[in-house]
Design a protein around this motif. Structure first.
Motif, PDB file in Angstrom:
ATOM      1  N   SER A  91      24.348  40.381  67.358  1.00 44.29           N
ATOM      2  CA  SER A  91      24.069  40.144  68.768  1.00 44.29           C
ATOM      3  C   SER A  91      24.629  38.959  69.231  1.00 44.29           C
ATOM      4  O   SER A  91      24.772  37.906  68.520  1.00 44.29           O
ATOM      5  N   VAL A  92      24.686  38.628  70.699  1.00 47.48           N
ATOM      6  CA  VAL A  92      25.058  37.456  71.147  1.00 47.48           C
ATOM      7  C   VAL A  92      23.864  36.808  71.581  1.00 47.48           C
ATOM      8  O   VAL A  92      23.186  37.272  72.550  1.00 47.48           O
ATOM      9  N   ASP A  93      24.249  35.537  71.238  1.00 49.19           N
ATOM     10  CA  ASP A  93      23.076  34.330  71.726  1.00 49.19           C
ATOM     11  C   ASP A  93      23.722  33.833  72.970  1.00 49.19           C
ATOM     12  O   ASP A  93      24.685  32.817  72.890  1.00 49.19           O
ATOM     13  N   LYS A  94      23.281  34.227  74.226  1.00 46.49           N
ATOM     14  CA  LYS A  94      24.249  33.784  75.384  1.00 46.49           C
ATOM     15  C   LYS A  94      23.772  32.270  75.454  1.00 46.49           C
ATOM     16  O   LYS A  94      24.594  31.499  76.164  1.00 46.49           O
ATOM     17  N   THR A  95      22.520  31.958  75.164  1.00 47.27           N
ATOM     18  CA  THR A  95      22.174  30.392  75.589  1.00 47.27           C
ATOM     19  C   THR A  95      22.881  29.552  74.720  1.00 47.27           C
ATOM     20  O   THR A  95      23.609  28.436  75.206  1.00 47.27           O
ATOM     21  N   LYS A  96      23.228  29.818  73.355  1.00 41.32           N
ATOM     22  CA  LYS A  96      23.980  29.056  72.473  1.00 41.32           C
ATOM     23  C   LYS A  96      25.307  29.356  72.258  1.00 41.32           C
ATOM     24  O   LYS A  96      26.287  28.620  71.410  1.00 41.32           O
ATOM     25  N   HIS A  97      25.744  30.297  73.158  1.00 38.54           N
ATOM     26  CA  HIS A  97      27.253  30.747  72.932  1.00 38.54           C
ATOM     27  C   HIS A  97      27.746  31.207  71.485  1.00 38.54           C
ATOM     28  O   HIS A  97      28.689  30.777  71.041  1.00 38.54           O
ATOM     29  N   SER A  98      26.810  31.878  70.771  1.00 41.95           N
ATOM     30  CA  SER A  98      27.067  32.358  69.515  1.00 41.95           C
ATOM     31  C   SER A  98      26.560  33.664  68.891  1.00 41.95           C
ATOM     32  O   SER A  98      26.069  34.152  69.943  1.00 41.95           O
ATOM     33  N   ILE A  99      26.994  34.008  68.009  1.00 39.30           N
ATOM     34  CA  ILE A  99      26.689  35.489  67.565  1.00 39.30           C
ATOM     35  C   ILE A  99      25.684  35.444  66.339  1.00 39.30           C
ATOM     36  O   ILE A  99      25.744  34.390  65.432  1.00 39.30           O
ATOM     37  N   GLU A 171      35.869  35.454  68.002  1.00 44.50           N
ATOM     38  CA  GLU A 171      36.445  36.294  69.431  1.00 44.50           C
ATOM     39  C   GLU A 171      36.477  37.612  69.190  1.00 44.50           C
ATOM     40  O   GLU A 171      36.098  38.465  70.191  1.00 44.50           O
ATOM     41  N   LEU A 174      33.181  39.418  69.139  1.00 50.09           N
ATOM     42  CA  LEU A 174      32.535  39.514  70.600  1.00 50.09           C
ATOM     43  C   LEU A 174      33.188  41.054  71.062  1.00 50.09           C
ATOM     44  O   LEU A 174      32.391  41.760  71.618  1.00 50.09           O
ATOM     45  N   ASN A 178      30.735  44.527  71.679  1.00 51.32           N
ATOM     46  CA  ASN A 178      30.750  45.008  73.188  1.00 51.32           C
ATOM     47  C   ASN A 178      31.192  46.449  72.886  1.00 51.32           C
ATOM     48  O   ASN A 178      30.658  47.315  73.675  1.00 51.32           O
TER      49      ASN A 178
END
Length: 227
Positions: A91-99, A171, A174, A178
């Motif tokens: 899953s993507v941690d959008k806050t930390k811009h990491s997976i 990348e 990501l 998706n």
């Protein structure tokens, strides 16, 4: 789902012959990868799409991928487009811009390396050989020794490490995340195997039967007559 203990035992039994000469420096490259047979040659339009969505440190996934070696021996590889897709259940941690990976940072690292191998080496024979080695180590609890696979298989590690160090593997991750999001409910079970865009669910160990049923070309691999 195959239990981790049974997965390890099964995989070790099926692939132990690859490692018989390990002490003599023998290659761990699956022998069938180099033995593409001329007996079955399917037209590109006839080939069946076989997609495997997995996570690199998921034990049932590792067992399945290692056991996929059989298709390089029984001509099934000649009638399929095999696509390996790591990063499942990430899953993507959008806050930390990491997976975030289900089985921790080590899995993220191996997912990234495997994504790079697939991206750098389009030849399925080549990238499957490396991923097979990585996943064998994962089954054996030695995934941190992944660099050994390059020397064992006599493959250059620089292209993969360059991809990894530039963050390209993440990348690609990501993109895969998706892609997998609409396919299944996270944490349902893995691997998630798809034949011609149709999931075969918990029947993934019987994927050969589904591939053979979907194949419309001739001749038919002998392995199809066993299902």
């Amino acid at each position: 789902m195959v239990s981790p203990k049974l997965a390890i035992i099964t995989a070790l039994a099926l692939v132990s012959f690859i490692f018989v000469n390990e002490s003599d420096g023998a290659s761990h490259y699956p022998s069938g990868v180099h033995a593409a047979s001329a007996e079955i040659t399917a037209l590109a339009s006839q080939k069946v799409n076989l997609s495997v969505y997995y996570a690199s440190l998921c034990q049932p996934c590792a067992t399945f991928i290692v056991n996929l070696e059989q298709i390089f021996h029984n001509n099934i590889i000649n009638i399929v487009n095999l696509q390996l897709i790591p990063w499942a259940n990430a899953s993507v941690d959008k806050t930390k811009h990491s997976i975030i990976c289900q089985n921790g940072p080590d899995e993220c690292e191996l997912n990234s390396l495997e994504a790079c191998a697939i991206n750098v080496w389009n030849d399925v024979n080549k990238h499957y050989g490396l991923i097979n080695c990585f996943e064998f180590l994962a089954i054996d609890g030695r995934h941190k020794n992944w660099e050994d696979c390059f020397s064992q298989l006599d493959l250059p590690k620089e292209p993969i490490l360059n991809c990894y160090n530039r963050g390209n593997g993440t990348e690609i991750g990501l993109k895969y995340i998706n892609e997998t999001a609409p396919l299944y409910t996270p944490y349902e079970f893995l691997p998630w195997v798809v034949v011609n865009n149709q999931s075969i669910g918990k029947e993934y160990e019987n994927f050969t039967r589904y591939v053979c049923e979907a194949y419309r070309g001739t001749p038919v691999p002998e392995a199809c007559n066993l299902h």
